[in-house]
Scaffold this active site. Structure first.
Site, PDB file in Angstrom:
ATOM      1  N   HIS A 102      -0.026  32.281 -12.420  1.00  0.00           N
ATOM      2  CA  HIS A 102       0.293  31.523 -11.211  1.00  0.00           C
ATOM      3  C   HIS A 102      -0.794  31.628 -10.138  1.00  0.00           C
ATOM      4  O   HIS A 102      -0.514  31.772  -8.958  1.00  0.00           O
ATOM      5  CB  HIS A 102       1.634  31.985 -10.641  1.00  0.00           C
ATOM      6  N   HIS A 172       8.998  26.385  -8.841  1.00  0.00           N
ATOM      7  CA  HIS A 172       9.470  27.510  -9.643  1.00  0.00           C
ATOM      8  C   HIS A 172      10.876  27.968  -9.244  1.00  0.00           C
ATOM      9  O   HIS A 172      11.154  29.169  -9.215  1.00  0.00           O
ATOM     10  CB  HIS A 172       8.489  28.679  -9.520  1.00  0.00           C
ATOM     11  N   GLN A 267       7.862  24.018 -18.606  1.00  0.00           N
ATOM     12  CA  GLN A 267       8.136  25.400 -18.967  1.00  0.00           C
ATOM     13  C   GLN A 267       9.629  25.666 -18.801  1.00  0.00           C
ATOM     14  O   GLN A 267      10.199  25.452 -17.727  1.00  0.00           O
ATOM     15  CB  GLN A 267       7.334  26.365 -18.079  1.00  0.00           C
ATOM     16  N   GLU A 296      10.092  24.174 -15.091  1.00  0.00           N
ATOM     17  CA  GLU A 296       8.864  24.000 -14.314  1.00  0.00           C
ATOM     18  C   GLU A 296       7.997  22.904 -14.930  1.00  0.00           C
ATOM     19  O   GLU A 296       7.505  23.052 -16.044  1.00  0.00           O
ATOM     20  CB  GLU A 296       8.076  25.306 -14.273  1.00  0.00           C
TER      21      GLU A 296
END
Length: 330
Positions: A102, A172, A267, A296
């Protein structure tokens, strides 16, 4: 009138602000810290729709990515390095000393953004990062806009960089669609035929994306998420600027979340890492393993090191754009 107030103060002395937006159907509380969705509520539903905290200190610790805008490269870059146009860039190896997760330890998800604009049903945040920040090239300028339309939260992301640089910004949040406290009973539909198998460091394995057919990763037909251990990228065809269905998640009590985006990857992660003892959350809730489901939208992980993956490099003078819609229905 837009409601903006102080949420807390960072160790640096910076003020973290919270802004509330809504339209009577859907309402959100957003923090400047991480350009973060702190709370999300739907009229007629008694519980929060995302995992969050009323305490700033929780976001400085184990809840660092909850609801945050993560980047400048979301997910993982293997070896915490990449080569671009013949030059190697060493990044902050903030995950086990092996990967850059990230955007590094000071990525966008833990930065205090500027509240640039706010209205009754929208808020926009901006952030500038210097050349070389966490090892990435170029002055990076990002803008994230949250909008509420009916029972839908739109997240629009834009970025520019003064040098060529891989970019992937992702929202997120961990979503919770019922009061069970465990997403194992959430029914999930992901219309993707391939996913990225990963190694122990969660870096995609060499070779083409793997077919989901006959595996635990196949959600083309809706089924229970279960105790899956899934933390993987689902692969979608590149279709720049075309927003399409990426996932539908349905809780036990009849509430569904529809995720649409123009990103090439999704994700899916069931928050297995949360402690059994639980983390303190909104309204006195305790968040243990699988308390929420992250969906995500993103560029593919480790794409800067994989020329066979969709190109994730933002060229100088170009603009990165990503649109994701989180819609709720009963």
């Amino acid at each position: 009138m837009t409601h903006v107030q102080t949420f807390g103060t960072l160790p640096s002395g910076e003020e973290v602000r919270v802004v509330e937006i809504g339209n009577g159907v859907l309402s959100a509380r957003l923090l400047t810290h991480g350009a973060r969705l702190q709370d999300l509520r739907l009229a007629g539903v008694a519980h929060p729709l995302v995992l969050g905290s009323d305490r700033l200190e929780d976001y400085l610790g184990p809840m660092a990515y909850f609801g945050a805008t993560v980047g400048r490269y979301a997910n993982r870059i293997g070896g915490a390095a990449f080569v671009l146009d013949g030059e190697r860039y060493a990044l902050d190896a903030n995950e086990g000393g092996r990967t850059c997760l990230h955007g590094g330890s000071e990525g966008t998800g833990v930065c205090n953004w500027t509240l640039a604009e706010a209205g009754a049903d929208m808020a926009a945040f901006t952030l500038d990062l210097p050349d070389g920040h966490m090892g990435f090239p170029g002055l990076f300028e990002a803008r994230v806009t949250y909008r509420i339309e009916a029972a839908q939260l739109l997240v629009e992301m834009e970025a520019q960089c003064s040098a060529d640089c891989p970019v992937s910004l992702a929202h997120h949040s961990y979503f919770s669609l019922d009061t069970a406290g465990d997403v194992a009973g959430t029914r999930l539909h992901v219309p993707a035929s391939h996913y990225l198998a990963v190694d122990a460091a969660k870096i995609p394995l060499p070779g083409a994306p793997a077919p989901v057919a006959g595996t635990a990763f196949d959600f083309r037909v809706p089924r229970l998420f279960g105790a899956s251990g899934i933390d993987h990228n689902y692969c979608f065809e590149e279709a720049e600027g075309v927003v399409r269905l990426m996932a539908i998640a349905s809780g036990r009590e009849g509430l569904s979340l529809v995720v649409e985006s123009d990103a090439p990857g999704l994700q899916v992660y069931g928050a297995d890492h949360l402690p059994i003892a639980g983390l303190p959350g909104l309204e006195g809730l305790s968040y243990g393993p699988r308390a929420g489901l992250a969906l995500e939208t993103q560029n593919w992980p480790d794409a800067p090191n994989r020329p066979d993956f969709p190109d994730a490099v933002l060229r100088s003078g170009a603009t990165y754009r990503n649109v994701t819609r989180y819609g709720f229905r009963r």
